[in-house]
Design a protein around this motif. Structure first.
Motif, PDB file in Angstrom:
ATOM      1  N   SER A  68      55.636   7.721  37.026  1.00 11.69           N
ATOM      2  CA  SER A  68      55.851   6.620  36.092  1.00 11.69           C
ATOM      3  C   SER A  68      54.524   6.112  35.539  1.00 11.69           C
ATOM      4  O   SER A  68      54.364   5.929  34.321  1.00 11.69           O
ATOM      5  CB  SER A  68      56.603   5.487  36.788  1.00 11.69           C
ATOM      6  OG  SER A  68      56.615   4.317  35.991  1.00 11.69           O
ATOM      7  N   GLY A 102      56.949  -4.964  25.916  1.00 16.13           N
ATOM      8  CA  GLY A 102      57.028  -3.660  26.578  1.00 16.13           C
ATOM      9  C   GLY A 102      56.854  -3.771  28.087  1.00 16.13           C
ATOM     10  O   GLY A 102      57.526  -3.075  28.859  1.00 16.13           O
ATOM     11  N   ILE A 105      60.074  -5.137  29.615  1.00 18.22           N
ATOM     12  CA  ILE A 105      61.114  -4.102  29.663  1.00 18.22           C
ATOM     13  C   ILE A 105      60.910  -3.199  30.869  1.00 18.22           C
ATOM     14  O   ILE A 105      61.852  -2.858  31.588  1.00 18.22           O
ATOM     15  CB  ILE A 105      61.107  -3.280  28.352  1.00 18.22           C
ATOM     16  CG1 ILE A 105      61.601  -4.146  27.185  1.00 18.22           C
ATOM     17  CG2 ILE A 105      61.968  -2.026  28.496  1.00 18.22           C
ATOM     18  CD1 ILE A 105      61.452  -3.492  25.829  1.00 18.22           C
ATOM     19  N   PHE A 106      59.672  -2.817  31.117  1.00 16.63           N
ATOM     20  CA  PHE A 106      59.380  -1.923  32.244  1.00 16.63           C
ATOM     21  C   PHE A 106      59.738  -2.580  33.575  1.00 16.63           C
ATOM     22  O   PHE A 106      60.394  -1.968  34.427  1.00 16.63           O
ATOM     23  CB  PHE A 106      57.900  -1.541  32.231  1.00 16.63           C
ATOM     24  CG  PHE A 106      57.470  -0.744  33.432  1.00 16.63           C
ATOM     25  CD1 PHE A 106      57.807   0.591  33.544  1.00 16.63           C
ATOM     26  CD2 PHE A 106      56.724  -1.333  34.441  1.00 16.63           C
ATOM     27  CE1 PHE A 106      57.416   1.338  34.662  1.00 16.63           C
ATOM     28  CE2 PHE A 106      56.324  -0.601  35.546  1.00 16.63           C
ATOM     29  CZ  PHE A 106      56.671   0.732  35.662  1.00 16.63           C
ATOM     30  N   THR A 109      63.424  -2.702  34.106  1.00 14.30           N
ATOM     31  CA  THR A 109      64.025  -1.401  34.408  1.00 14.30           C
ATOM     32  C   THR A 109      63.928  -1.066  35.895  1.00 14.30           C
ATOM     33  O   THR A 109      64.790  -0.363  36.438  1.00 14.30           O
ATOM     34  CB  THR A 109      63.344  -0.303  33.577  1.00 14.30           C
ATOM     35  OG1 THR A 109      63.414  -0.647  32.193  1.00 14.30           O
ATOM     36  CG2 THR A 109      64.030   1.039  33.777  1.00 14.30           C
ATOM     37  N   PHE A 132      65.679   6.599  33.153  1.00 15.29           N
ATOM     38  CA  PHE A 132      65.449   5.274  32.550  1.00 15.29           C
ATOM     39  C   PHE A 132      64.060   4.734  32.892  1.00 15.29           C
ATOM     40  O   PHE A 132      63.400   4.113  32.058  1.00 15.29           O
ATOM     41  CB  PHE A 132      66.530   4.288  33.006  1.00 15.29           C
ATOM     42  CG  PHE A 132      67.726   4.256  32.104  1.00 15.29           C
ATOM     43  CD1 PHE A 132      67.660   3.650  30.860  1.00 15.29           C
ATOM     44  CD2 PHE A 132      68.926   4.847  32.494  1.00 15.29           C
ATOM     45  CE1 PHE A 132      68.771   3.623  30.017  1.00 15.29           C
ATOM     46  CE2 PHE A 132      70.037   4.826  31.667  1.00 15.29           C
ATOM     47  CZ  PHE A 132      69.958   4.220  30.415  1.00 15.29           C
ATOM     48  N   ALA A 136      61.294   3.819  30.201  1.00 16.06           N
ATOM     49  CA  ALA A 136      60.660   2.497  30.174  1.00 16.06           C
ATOM     50  C   ALA A 136      59.148   2.624  30.315  1.00 16.06           C
ATOM     51  O   ALA A 136      58.390   1.836  29.732  1.00 16.06           O
ATOM     52  CB  ALA A 136      61.223   1.627  31.296  1.00 16.06           C
ATOM     53  N   SER A 137      58.699   3.616  31.072  1.00 13.17           N
ATOM     54  CA  SER A 137      57.261   3.862  31.217  1.00 13.17           C
ATOM     55  C   SER A 137      56.645   4.257  29.878  1.00 13.17           C
ATOM     56  O   SER A 137      55.524   3.848  29.558  1.00 13.17           O
ATOM     57  CB  SER A 137      57.017   4.961  32.257  1.00 13.17           C
ATOM     58  OG  SER A 137      57.562   4.612  33.512  1.00 13.17           O
ATOM     59  N   ILE A 139      57.873   3.339  26.959  1.00 19.50           N
ATOM     60  CA  ILE A 139      57.904   2.130  26.124  1.00 19.50           C
ATOM     61  C   ILE A 139      56.721   1.227  26.438  1.00 19.50           C
ATOM     62  O   ILE A 139      56.034   0.733  25.542  1.00 19.50           O
ATOM     63  CB  ILE A 139      59.233   1.370  26.328  1.00 19.50           C
ATOM     64  CG1 ILE A 139      60.393   2.171  25.746  1.00 19.50           C
ATOM     65  CG2 ILE A 139      59.174  -0.016  25.673  1.00 19.50           C
ATOM     66  CD1 ILE A 139      61.757   1.581  26.052  1.00 19.50           C
TER      67      ILE A 139
END
Length: 452
Positions: A68, A102, A105-106, A109, A132, A136-137, A139
Motif C-alpha cells: 500500500s 485524498g 479517503i485512504f 478505506t 480497495f 485508495a493508496s 488516490i
C-alpha cells in the motif's frame, strides 16, 4: 500592512502623508493556519502510515501495508507532472483542500481490513478489500502530489527571502507535532479499543484538518520582484509545465540536490518500514509499545522542525544539511545496537528520536533552498522534490520487505546519506540577484536550459 499618519505643512495648507510601515512577519497567520491544518491531517495519517505495515499484518493482510505504501509513493511519483498543472490552474488553496481529502479517503478505506472477520478473510472478501486499499493508496498518492506542491507554492508566496528559514521551521514544527499527538492517541486507542475505533477517530481528525484550509487568506507581497511574481502566477499549460520540469531537473544546482532529495525518501521508508519491524522483533508485535516508541520519533520531528529553520538562518542551509546527515548516521547506528540488544530498551526511543530529528532536519533546509534558488519556478522545483523523494520511498517500501537482514540496509543508507549531503554542499549559493539573473529567468520563454 500598517500605516503611520504624518503631516506636511505648506503655508496655510495641511497635507496628510501616509507612510507605509511593513510588517515584520508578513503572512505569519497563513503559515500558522497552514501548519495547523497539516498538523490535523497528518495526526490522522502519519501514525496510520507508521503503523500500517503492523496493523494490516495484524488483521491478516500480510505485506499489504508495505505494498500500500509503495503504491502511494509510486502514484505520487507519476502524478507530479499533472498535479503541478492542477495547482497552477486552480490555485494553491483549492488544491490543498482536494489533496487533503485524498488522505481522508485512504484512512477511511482502512476500516475495511479492520472490520474483516475470519470468514471474510477466508472468502473473496479479502481480495475485494485488498483491491480497495490499493485503489485508495493510488488516490492518496495523487492527492499527496497535489497537496505538497500546493503547500510549497503557497509557502513560497508567503515567505520573503529573509524569513524562509524561520517560516519553514515553524511550518515543519507544527506539521511534525502530528507525530506526537497521533502516537499518543494511537497508544491510548489501540490499547483500550479496536482498530476500527482507531481508524474512525483518525478519519475525523483528518477531515477537520481539510476544513481548516478554508481559513487561509490571500498572501500579501513577500518581496519578490514583479517579474518573479508574474512568472510564478502565470497559468501554464500541461505541456509548458512538463517542459519546465524537464529543463529544471537538468540544471546543475538541481542535479547536485537530487541525491539528498532521494535520501529523504529513503529515510522515510526506513523509519516507517524498517525501524518498526526492528521494534516488532523484540516486542512480539505489541501495538502499544510500538506506538510509544514512535512517539519519540514525533518528538524528534518537532524538535527538528522548530530548530532547523532558525539554525538554517543562523549558520546557513549547507551546514544545516551536514548536521541532518549526522543525525541519519546516528539513527541507523542506534537502531542496530537497539535491535542487537534483544529487549525493549531506551535505545529504541533514542533511535526513534534521532529518526524524527533527521527527517525534519533534512527536509526543511532543502525546501528553503528550493524556494530561494528557484523562486519563479517554485511549483516545478517542488514537483521535482516530491517526484524524486517518492522514488526513494517506492524503492524502500518494495525492497525492504524482501530483505530479511535489515542491517546492510542501514549501513547502505548511512553511506548514501554521507555522499548525498556532500554533493548538496557543492550547490552554488550565490547572492540572490545573481540567482535571479541566471536561474529565475523563465525557462519556457527561451530555448536554453539555465546553467550555473
Amino acid at each position: 500592512a500598517e500605516y503611520m499618519g504624518g503631516y506636511v505643512f505648506g503655508g496655510s495648507q495641511k497635507m496628510v502623508v501616509c507612510v507605509k510601515e511593513p510588517r515584520r512577519y508578513p503572512n505569519l497567520f497563513n503559515v500558522i493556519i497552514l501548519g495547523f491544518a497539516f498538523l490535523l491531517i497528518f495526526t490522522g495519517y502519519n501514525t496510520t502510515q507508521n503503523l500500517a505495515t503492523h496493523l494490516l499484518s495484524d488483521e491478516g493482510f500480510d505485506k499489504l501495508g508495505f505494498y500500500s505504501l509503495a503504491t502511494i509513493y509510486a502514484v505520487l511519483t507519476l502524478g507530479n507532472f499533472s498535479a503541478a498543472y492542477i495547482v497552477k490552474k486552480i490555485g494553491p488553496k483549492k488544491s490543498l483542500i482536494i489533496g487533503g481529502l485524498g488522505y481522508s479517503i485512504f484512512i477511511g478505506t482502512l476500516l475495511g481490513p479492520a472490520s474483516c472477520s475470519e470468514e471474510c478473510l477466508a472468502s473473496s472478501g479479502k481480495t475485494v478489500i485488498t483491491a480497495f486499499v490499493i485503489l485508495a493508496s493510488a488516490i492518496i498518492g495523487f492527492g499527496a502530489a497535489i497537496l505538497w506542491l500546493a503547500q510549497g507554492e503557497f509557502a513560497t508566496q508567503c515567505a520573503a527571502e529573509s524569513l524562509r528559514g524561520l517560516y519553514s521551521g515553524l511550518f515543519w514544527g507544527l506539521f511534525m507535532f502530528s507525530q506526537i499527538i497521533g502516537n499518543l492517541v494511537a497508544a491510548f486507542l489501540l490499547d483500550a479499543f479496536s482498530n476500527q475505533v482507531y481508524f474512525i477517530v483518525m478519519l475525523t481528525v483528518s477531515l477537520l484538518g481539510v476544513g481548516t484550509f478554508a481559513f487561509l487568506r490571500p498572501p500579501v507581497s513577500n518581496g519578490q520582484s514583479q517579474q518573479d511574481t508574474e512568472e510564478a502566477n502565470r497559468t501554464k499549460s500541461f505541456k509548458e509545465m512538463f517542459r519546465g520540469i524537464s529543463y529544471l531537473v537538468l540544471d546543475r544546482r538541481m542535479l547536485l540536490l537530487l541525491p539528498i532529495i532521494l535520501s529523504t525518501g529513503v529515510v522515510l521508508s526506513l523509519y516507517a518500514g524498517v525501524f518498526p519491524s526492528l521494534v516488532d522483533d523484540v516486542t512480539n508485535k505489541d501495538s502499544k509499545k510500538l506506538a510509544f516508541v514512535m512517539l519519540a520519533l514525533g518528538v524528534g520531528e518537532v524538535v527538528g522542525g522548530l530548530s532547523c529553520g532558525k539554525l538554517s538562518d543562523l549558520v546557513g542551509k549547507k551546514r544545516s544539511m551536514l548536521v541532518a546527515g549526522m543525525f541519519v548516521v546516528c539513527a541507523s547506528i542506534c537502531s542496530i545496537f537497539a535491535h542487537k540488544g534483544g529487549s525493549y530498551s531506551v535505545l529504541f526511543f533514542i533511535a526513534a528520536f534521532l529518526w524524527g530529528l533527521s527527517d525534519s532536519s533534512l527536509q526543511a533546509p532543502i525546501m528553503a533552498i528550493l524556494g530561494s534558488v528557484f523562486t519563479s519556478q517554485a511549483i516545478e522545483a517542488f514537483a521535482i522534490f516530491k517526484l524524486v523523494q517518492s522514488v526513494g520511498s517506492v524503492i524502500g517500501f518494495l525492497v525492504w520487505p524482501e530483505v530479511s537482514d535489515k542491517y546492510p540496509i542501514l549501513y547502505a543508507s548511512m553511506a548514501f546519506t554521507i555522499i548525498s549531503v556532500s554533493l548538496a554542499t557543492l550547490v552554488d549559493m550565490t547572492p540572490k540577484k545573481v540567482k535571479e539573473d541566471r536561474l529565475d529567468e523563465p525557462f519556457l520563454a527561451g530555448t536554453r536550459v539555465a546553467s550555473a
